[in-house]
Structures are given as structure tokens and as C-alpha cells.
Motif scaffolding. Sequence first.
Motif, PDB file in Angstrom:
ATOM      1  N   PRO A 134       0.761  -1.250   0.000  1.00 12.66           N
ATOM      2  CA  PRO A 134       0.000   0.000   0.000  1.00 12.66           C
ATOM      3  C   PRO A 134       0.795   1.307   0.000  1.00 12.66           C
ATOM      4  CG  PRO A 134       0.034  -0.932   2.212  1.00 12.66           C
ATOM      5  CD  PRO A 134       0.786  -1.898   1.322  1.00 12.66           C
ATOM      6  N   ILE A 135       2.054   1.275   0.417  1.00 10.78           N
ATOM      7  CA  ILE A 135       2.744   2.563   0.615  1.00 10.78           C
ATOM      8  C   ILE A 135       2.954   3.244  -0.731  1.00 10.78           C
ATOM      9  CG2 ILE A 135       4.649   3.743   1.783  1.00 10.78           C
ATOM     10  CD1 ILE A 135       3.186   1.849   3.642  1.00 10.78           C
ATOM     11  N   ASP A 136       2.588   4.510  -0.806  1.00 13.81           N
ATOM     12  CA  ASP A 136       2.438   5.166  -2.092  1.00 13.81           C
ATOM     13  C   ASP A 136       2.863   6.631  -2.017  1.00 13.81           C
ATOM     14  OD1 ASP A 136       1.629   6.281  -4.421  1.00 13.81           O
ATOM     15  OD2 ASP A 136      -0.449   5.625  -4.303  1.00 13.81           O
ATOM     16  N   PRO A 137       4.156   6.885  -2.268  1.00 15.61           N
ATOM     17  CA  PRO A 137       4.627   8.271  -2.171  1.00 15.61           C
ATOM     18  C   PRO A 137       4.346   9.094  -3.426  1.00 15.61           C
ATOM     19  CG  PRO A 137       6.463   6.814  -2.664  1.00 15.61           C
ATOM     20  CD  PRO A 137       5.243   5.937  -2.560  1.00 15.61           C
ATOM     21  N   GLY A 138       3.620   8.526  -4.384  1.00 19.23           N
ATOM     22  CA  GLY A 138       3.382   9.279  -5.621  1.00 19.23           C
ATOM     23  C   GLY A 138       4.358   8.837  -6.687  1.00 19.23           C
ATOM     24  N   ALA A 139       5.623   9.208  -6.551  1.00 21.77           N
ATOM     25  CA  ALA A 139       6.646   8.782  -7.503  1.00 21.77           C
ATOM     26  C   ALA A 139       6.724   7.259  -7.532  1.00 21.77           C
ATOM     27  CB  ALA A 139       7.999   9.365  -7.098  1.00 21.77           C
ATOM     28  N   ASN A 140       7.106   6.711  -8.676  1.00 25.40           N
ATOM     29  CA  ASN A 140       7.308   5.264  -8.759  1.00 25.40           C
ATOM     30  C   ASN A 140       8.723   4.949  -8.269  1.00 25.40           C
ATOM     31  OD1 ASN A 140       6.973   2.562  -9.248  1.00 25.40           O
ATOM     32  ND2 ASN A 140       7.460   2.736 -11.440  1.00 25.40           N
ATOM     33  N   ALA A 141       8.925   5.183  -6.991  1.00 23.97           N
ATOM     34  CA  ALA A 141      10.247   5.054  -6.379  1.00 23.97           C
ATOM     35  C   ALA A 141      10.620   3.583  -6.214  1.00 23.97           C
ATOM     36  CB  ALA A 141      10.239   5.742  -5.013  1.00 23.97           C
ATOM     37  N   THR A 142      11.912   3.319  -6.025  1.00 25.29           N
ATOM     38  CA  THR A 142      12.338   1.958  -5.689  1.00 25.29           C
ATOM     39  C   THR A 142      12.042   1.713  -4.212  1.00 25.29           C
ATOM     40  OG1 THR A 142      14.565   2.652  -5.059  1.00 25.29           O
ATOM     41  CG2 THR A 142      14.234   2.022  -7.365  1.00 25.29           C
ATOM     42  N   LEU A 143      11.804   0.448  -3.890  1.00 24.86           N
ATOM     43  CA  LEU A 143      11.468   0.116  -2.501  1.00 24.86           C
ATOM     44  C   LEU A 143      12.676   0.289  -1.588  1.00 24.86           C
ATOM     45  CD1 LEU A 143       9.183  -2.788  -3.568  1.00 24.86           C
ATOM     46  CD2 LEU A 143       8.426  -0.782  -2.278  1.00 24.86           C
ATOM     47  N   SER A 152       6.441   7.665   2.756  1.00 24.39           N
ATOM     48  CA  SER A 152       5.066   7.260   3.034  1.00 24.39           C
ATOM     49  C   SER A 152       4.170   7.738   1.903  1.00 24.39           C
ATOM     50  CB  SER A 152       4.609   7.732   4.397  1.00 24.39           C
ATOM     51  OG  SER A 152       4.895   9.076   4.627  1.00 24.39           O
ATOM     52  N   GLY A 153       3.374   8.764   2.103  1.00 28.43           N
ATOM     53  CA  GLY A 153       2.506   9.235   1.041  1.00 28.43           C
ATOM     54  C   GLY A 153       1.048   9.163   1.399  1.00 28.43           C
ATOM     55  N   THR A 154       0.210   8.968   0.365  1.00 25.10           N
ATOM     56  CA  THR A 154      -1.225   9.168   0.535  1.00 25.10           C
ATOM     57  C   THR A 154      -1.912   8.129   1.421  1.00 25.10           C
ATOM     58  OG1 THR A 154      -1.555   7.989  -1.547  1.00 25.10           O
ATOM     59  CG2 THR A 154      -1.526  10.380  -1.654  1.00 25.10           C
ATOM     60  N   THR A 155      -1.359   6.944   1.581  1.00 21.41           N
ATOM     61  CA  THR A 155      -2.095   5.890   2.303  1.00 21.41           C
ATOM     62  C   THR A 155      -1.629   5.696   3.740  1.00 21.41           C
ATOM     63  OG1 THR A 155      -0.547   4.231   1.528  1.00 21.41           O
ATOM     64  CG2 THR A 155      -2.511   4.568   0.182  1.00 21.41           C
ATOM     65  N   THR A 161       3.654   3.892   7.305  1.00 19.29           N
ATOM     66  CA  THR A 161       4.727   4.357   6.426  1.00 19.29           C
ATOM     67  C   THR A 161       5.699   3.195   6.215  1.00 19.29           C
ATOM     68  OG1 THR A 161       6.299   4.999   8.153  1.00 19.29           O
ATOM     69  CG2 THR A 161       4.535   6.554   7.675  1.00 19.29           C
ATOM     70  N   MET A 162       6.823   3.460   5.577  1.00 19.55           N
ATOM     71  CA  MET A 162       7.824   2.404   5.417  1.00 19.55           C
ATOM     72  C   MET A 162       8.326   1.916   6.788  1.00 19.55           C
ATOM     73  SD  MET A 162       8.049   1.520   2.276  1.00 19.55           S
ATOM     74  CE  MET A 162       9.574   0.635   1.961  1.00 19.55           C
ATOM     75  N   ARG A 163       8.204   2.741   7.806  1.00 19.51           N
ATOM     76  CA  ARG A 163       8.542   2.324   9.171  1.00 19.51           C
ATOM     77  C   ARG A 163       7.742   1.091   9.566  1.00 19.51           C
ATOM     78  NH1 ARG A 163       7.450   7.025  13.351  1.00 19.51           N
ATOM     79  NH2 ARG A 163       5.322   6.529  12.767  1.00 19.51           N
ATOM     80  N   GLU A 164       6.456   1.077   9.225  1.00 18.98           N
ATOM     81  CA  GLU A 164       5.606  -0.059   9.584  1.00 18.98           C
ATOM     82  C   GLU A 164       5.644  -1.159   8.517  1.00 18.98           C
ATOM     83  OE1 GLU A 164       4.290   3.241   9.853  1.00 18.98           O
ATOM     84  OE2 GLU A 164       4.817   3.186  11.973  1.00 18.98           O
ATOM     85  N   HIS A 324      -1.088  12.344  -7.825  1.00 18.57           N
ATOM     86  CA  HIS A 324       0.324  11.948  -7.776  1.00 18.57           C
ATOM     87  C   HIS A 324       1.206  12.824  -8.655  1.00 18.57           C
ATOM     88  CE1 HIS A 324      -0.400   8.826  -5.121  1.00 18.57           C
ATOM     89  NE2 HIS A 324      -0.518   7.798  -5.924  1.00 18.57           N
ATOM     90  N   ASN A 325       0.586  13.441  -9.648  1.00 14.90           N
ATOM     91  CA  ASN A 325       1.389  14.306 -10.521  1.00 14.90           C
ATOM     92  C   ASN A 325       1.469  15.736  -9.998  1.00 14.90           C
ATOM     93  OD1 ASN A 325       2.474  12.680 -12.637  1.00 14.90           O
ATOM     94  ND2 ASN A 325       0.352  12.288 -13.265  1.00 14.90           N
ATOM     95  N   ALA A 326       1.157  15.906  -8.716  1.00 11.23           N
ATOM     96  CA  ALA A 326       1.172  17.252  -8.126  1.00 11.23           C
ATOM     97  C   ALA A 326       2.505  17.957  -8.386  1.00 11.23           C
ATOM     98  CB  ALA A 326       0.899  17.172  -6.628  1.00 11.23           C
ATOM     99  N   HIS A 327       3.604  17.182  -8.261  1.00 13.49           N
ATOM    100  CA  HIS A 327       4.928  17.794  -8.421  1.00 13.49           C
ATOM    101  C   HIS A 327       5.078  18.390  -9.823  1.00 13.49           C
ATOM    102  CE1 HIS A 327       9.106  18.327  -7.274  1.00 13.49           C
ATOM    103  NE2 HIS A 327       9.466  17.830  -8.433  1.00 13.49           N
TER     104      HIS A 327
END
Lengths: 460, 460
Positions: A134-143, A152-155, A161-164, A324-327
Motif C-alpha cells: 500500500p505505501i504510495d509516495p506518488g513517484a514510482n520510487a524503488t522500494l 510514506s505518502g497518501t495511504t 509508512t515504510m517504518r511499519e 500523484h502528478n502534483a509535483h
Amino acid sequence: MTLPGPAPRDPIPALRDLLGERLLTSEAVRAQHAENEAWYPAALPDAVARPASTEEVSRLLALCHAAGMPVVAQGARSSLEGHHLAIRGGIALDLTGMDRVLAVHAEDLDAVVQPGVTRETLNAHLRDTGLFFPIDPGANATLGGMAATRASGTTAVRYGTMREAVLALEVVQADGTVIRTGSRARKSATGYDLTHLFVGSEGTLGIITELTLRLFGQPEAQSAAICRFPSVAEAVATVIATIQMGLPIARIELVDAMMVRGFNLHADAGLPEEPHLFVEFHGSERGVAETAALFGEIAADHGGQSFRWSQKPEERRALWSMRHNAHHATRRLRPGARTVSTDVCVPISALAEAVAVAQEEGRARGLMQAIVGHVGDGNFHCGILVDPEDAGEMKRVKEFTDLLSDLALRLGGVVSGEHGIGMGKIGKMEAQHGPALATMRAMKEALDPKGILNPGKLLP
Amino acid sequence: MTLPGPAPRDPIPALRDLLGERLLTSEAVRAQHAENEAWYPAALPDAVARPASTEEVSRLLALCHAAGMPVVAQGARSSLEGHHLAIRGGIALDLTGMDRVLAVHAEDLDAVVQPGVTRETLNAHLRDTGLFFPIDPGANATLGGMAATRASGTTAVRYGTMREAVLALEVVQADGTVIRTGSRARKSATGYDLTHLFVGSEGTLGIITELTLRLFGQPEAQSAAICRFPSVAEAVATVIATIQMGLPIARIELVDAMMVRGFNLHADAGLPEEPHLFVEFHGSERGVAETAALFGEIAADHGGQSFRWSQKPEERRALWSMRHNAHHATRRLRPGARTVSTDVCVPISALAEAVAVAQEEGRARGLMQAIVGHVGDGNFHCGILVDPEDAGEMKRVKEFTDLLSDLALRLGGVVSGEHGIGMGKIGKMEAQHGPALATMRAMKEALDPKGILNPGKLLP
């Protein structure tokens, strides 16, 4: 008087022996790995290394450690705080080639991946399992990059977040030693939490070469909506009431009128240029309907109107793709400009004040900015459009971002909710942490005594 | 040859100046602080200190640090792995007097407490706010102790463990320096995660003097039930199916037939001596009803019957009070015996195998044990009744616990899900962590170079 020892040998020839054509020193490739999405100046690495295995990363680090050469991990290079820039030269360690999904344990709701797998690739891989990440920072980043920056991001309001999300990591330490920080068990009380030490360490304590991630079952029903508000204050009041009532929302995102203008320019959104909330609910059919109805009542109390609901997957995808394209959409507001993005996160009770100050103080300084926020977490971004060559403007931006950081600290929050420290927030670490900064320095000294891992980042 | 420096001065007189009557050296008080709930031999501290403030803890540590005197934090002393035993003498730092709830931020769903506040005290304090603190290890432990051992218990499957519940800590380090590890913001990407470094560090890296904790809204509806099964295997199969379907359960606990016998002896429970599941659902009225019905169907598929539902608060309290007294009820099975408690945690797909092996191998060794488990997390305990004076029995117990630990590791799990390492699991750390153990040692060396904090625990 101590005599100087022999100068460390240039490690490049040994690295070429190790990696062959996957060690690149051409100007063009180095220039490509010197760029960033934000406003920081380009920074050329001495070489770009593209390892294919943990073993290669380990041997590369052993060589660089012996030579005292900096190593800067890179993924999708979508960082907004210059984390991946090789500002002191050295090796740009491009991990995008380590991109295999190693295992999906559907019955245990976890997956094991290499660091170069992106979140979209993982989700495409999971499509037939009924599970998702589920973690979704917008960008298609690498894990790997997402773990390193604690993204983290929208969810995050629903899934964390990636912490959890990270259950365990494989990490190559500065001297090349390979460790595992945890297991696939859901709980552990077996010593120091090394997983969480490396999550968010921004490549300064070790290189992540494998991740064990939590997965979730696809919810039976999903429903998303956008809704406009007469003011940012009313939208934020809606968010606060929703969180305090404990409504199980999956996403709740604020965009201000300026951001909507960006969406209209970038995606032809045709939305009234007023503040909006973007929301999403996950659950059973009945649960989602119940929650959506309750949210509608709260929003109406605060002047929310023109609800537009999306139940179909393609409609929801279009909605979140726009968000997600806000940037990129922000950049349309001032073509040719770069973006400085703020990232404060405050307790939810302080959110209305923080957003109001951001709006007023930005306006007072004549800055053009669009505000978006993962407001369910108390986290929001001002995307400020700047000309980095305009010294006067950059000075006003600096004043503004300092003011926002100080405000976040005064309100019991943090200077970065999810973008990280990198180069951009390094001047705020002392104010954020006080004496705990010495504790962080002790961690760095213990794990990277030669300071080869991403030097000049995170710690001032 | 190096000459020995001056012997460090005995810190006791200076500690008496600092604490007055709150430094206790009488045999009776020291003996009281030398005991434990498990089977470990008593260990007398040189003195018991009862600080009243962070400032006093800081000054005490500075004195002990200068003198090289061990400091062992103690709370409710309900640890099951001997964490709080002063096995190398020194100061038993009794934090139960630091027991104030400092703040409740209802609107932000958090509270700030001193380490000596127990979970029951906090929940009593919260009663009128509509909020509660969910982490529930059974014992009425102090929150400082729960954080230090990364405790969890019956509700972890829904609300997480102390790992997720602690937002920030105030910690006094070995030399007396006071740091704060985080803020009240829900997310942070501002450097190394010191909060998680101290959670689970068992008093070996610093002394927790304040905690900021996540709270949750009291669910609109709660419903609990017990249900019996023809075999442990069928009960476990029900748990696995429930988790894999993503059913939102708040608790799901296994007890075997022997444990039920203990409940019958201890609480006159009048239950058939067969395996049971104890379950609880939290949510909206409708959501709880929906989930309970689905769970009933899954259980029935696996031979579950004789459902006994409790919606009323006093009925639910009685049910969980019975479960929480498992430790004492187990002892009723063999009066005069002590308890050795195992604590493995495995991926849920491996749970059935792990429980089956535990039953068979215990039986094969003629051990008397009751099994209880937070099975939704893959975590279960064998409470083995032992006579510590019977060398032959203790040898068989050691064989059995070694076998279970090795099994957990082979299945991708951990040797402790929630009880911690303390003295009891210290011999398993090498097998659990391999080269990562050196990384943990580097942390310890960096933060407690003199080794005064809880020596002999956690790290072999």
C-alpha cells in the motif's frame, strides 16, 4: 609526530575488475546520475556502479572502505532533498538493476524483494494474488529508496509508512559485512531493532540489498471521492473531525486552490479553483458505504460540496494519478521554475494553524506556492516555485522555510514528515533533536567510522 | 605493564546525598527487589534507588557511570526472562514512583506518561475521554517496562505492539545525558529512529524516563466469545484462515486443554477440558456483527462449537481476566512448581507445525505444560511446570526449549515474540542474529562503553 601511512590506492581499477562494463565512468552516464527532481545543483560522481548481487555490493564496499571512497546509493533518484547526490564524488551505487521479486508468501502476507524493485512493479507482480503493497509516495520510487528515506505518502493514514511496512532487511555495512536485521515473524523481542535503525538512515549507515515487506489483502470494496470547500480552514477542520471520530479512511488529501489550478493546466481536470479534499475508503461493501455516509455528513457541516464519487478502478486510478502528478502539475504554474518542497508534520490539533501560517507567510513574501497535504497524518507540503538564480527570491524562500520549520517544532512536530533530511534539512537537525543528535552521531561513528556512506547527508 | 588507576569511589554515599531515604540498603528491601516471576535465582542489588524525577535519574547515572556501578531498571518486576535482576549487583533503579500521567492530548490521540505508570492506571485515567491504550500483556506492567521489553499481548493482532505504540521517549543515557527521541507528530523522516532503538533495548542502552504513547478511540461496539475445538490443529487452522481472509479481529487467543484445566482450577471456569479459542471484535455495531458472523462460519468449518458470546463489559472483563491469569492458573496444575515460559513467534503459515511439534516433543519428554498463544501473530507460549532443583527435569526442559528455538529459526521466526531476551534467551542471540550481533554490540559499545546498564542481559 606521526608519519602519514601509505596513501589508499585508487579503487577504480579493482572495481572495474569486479564489475566489468557495469562500472561506468563516461561523462554522459555520470551526468545522468548527478541530477535531481528538486532544485539542488548537479553533483558528479567519479563513477557509476551497477551491481547485480549482494555479493557484488559487499565486495564493492570492502574496496571503497579500504580506499576511503564515498559510496552513495541511488534508486529511482526521485528524492526531493538531494539524498542521492554524490556531493563529495565517489561511487554512485545504482541499485536499479537489482530488481527481482524474490518471494511472495501470500499466506503470510509478506514479500521479499531486491532494493531496485519499484512499488508499481511489485504491485503489478502481486496483481493475481489478491494482495497489494500500500505505501504510495506518488513517484514510482524503488522500494530500497523508499525504505532508506522512510517514505510514506497518501495511504499512511490507513497503512502506515515504510517504518511499519518493512519487516526485515538485508544490509551491507560500510566494510562489506552483510547482516540480516530481522525475520518474517510479525513480532520480535530479540534485541536491538536494527530494522528500524536502517529504515530512514538515508544510505548513511549501510546499503539495503533486500527487503521483507508487509502486504495487505485487496479490500473487498474501495470508494474514492473529491469534494470542494469554501476555504482551506474548513477542509482542514473536516480532516481533524474525521480523524478524531476514528473514521477508518484509507486516504485523505488536501489540495489548495493553486494546486487545483496546476491540475487544470497539467491534466485538464476542469475543477473549480477552490480547496478540495481527495478521500478514499477501503473495506467491506457495507463498511465503505457506512464510512462514506458519515464522512459526507462531517464534510457538509464544514461547507463541503460537489462530491464526485469514483467506485470504478479506472476512475479511481485517474483521480490518484492526477494527485500523484502534483509535483509536475505545480511546475506548470511557472514554466521553467524549480520546486522547493516543504514537508512539516504536526499533531493534528495544530494542523489548521500550521496551514494558515504557511498560506499567510507565503503570500506576505510574494512566493508562488501550491499546497498539498497528507493531512490525516498532520503532514503537508508547500511546493514553492523558484528561480534558483534569483538570490533575492531564494533568500525569501529560505526565510519562509525556516519559519515553517520553527513553527513545526514549536507545535510539537517535525521538520520532515516523509521527504527526509538529505542535504535540504540538514541545518534543522540540531533544532529538531538537540542532545539526541550526539546519539545519532555515535551510531554513525559506530557503523561507518570512515564516513564513506553518503557523506554530507543527514548529519550536520 | 600499566599501573591500575585510582579505584573508583563507592557511589553509595553520594547517592544517599542525592536521594536521602529513597536510597534503600536494608536486606529486606533488597531481597524484595531480587525476586522474579519466573524460575531464575534471586539476585541481590547493593541498593534500591527510588528516583522521583528525570533530573534525579540523570544525576544517579552520572554518579554510577563515574564509579562503574551497574544500574538495573525495575518496574512492576513482572518480566519472565529475569530482565530486572541485578545479577552483577549495583543499583536496582525502582521507577514505580515516577507514576504520573503528564498529559492526555485527546484531540491528537496521544498521552505523555512517566515510566512507572501501569497500563491499568493509564486506562483508568482515560476512562472519561472515550480513549484507551490497547497494549495488554496480561500483567499490570509499567509502561516503561513494557517499552523496554517491546511487550505486546492479546491485542497486538489489531493494535500492534509497544513498537507501534510508542511515539517518542525521553531517555537518560549511561553518562546521565538526557535526550528526547521523537515528537508527537505521527510521522517523521528526520534521521535515525532512536525511539525504536530504545524500545526493546531492555535497559541496556538507556533508562526510559518519559513515554509519548498512541491512544485509540473506544470502539463503538465490542464483542468477545469463546469456542471449543476438537483439536489444537483445528483451532490453529481456524486462526490461519481468519488472518488470511483479513478479518478485522481485535484478539484471537489459543488455549490448549491443559490450560483450560488450569482455568477450571484457578477460576472455577467450568469449561470442557478441550482446546479453545478466545476471540474479540472491535468496530461499529454493524461491522462487529458482520465480522463475528464470518468468524463463526470459519470456526464451524473446523469443528468449532459451543460458542459463548459476551457483549456486556463485565462479561468481557471476566473472560479476559481468566485468560490474563494464565500464568497463575498454570501454576495450579502443579502446586509449588516454577514456570519456564517459551515464546517463539513464527510466520502464520508455520504456526500449525510449530504448535504440533511443541505438543509432541513436550509429551515425549514427560513435561507438564499448558499452551497459550497470541496465535493471530504466530506467537505462542508453552508454560512448562518445573522443579528447578530437579537437575534431570531441568535438562529435559533445556533440550525442549532449545529444540523449539531451533524450530522457530528454521521456520523463519524468532526465539522471542514478546517476553524478550533478558537472561533466558541470551544463548540464542548468536543463532538468531549471526553477524548482526556484532552490529548490536557496536550500538552497546557506542551508548554504554563502560557497560553499567543492565550488565549480563540481552547481549551474550
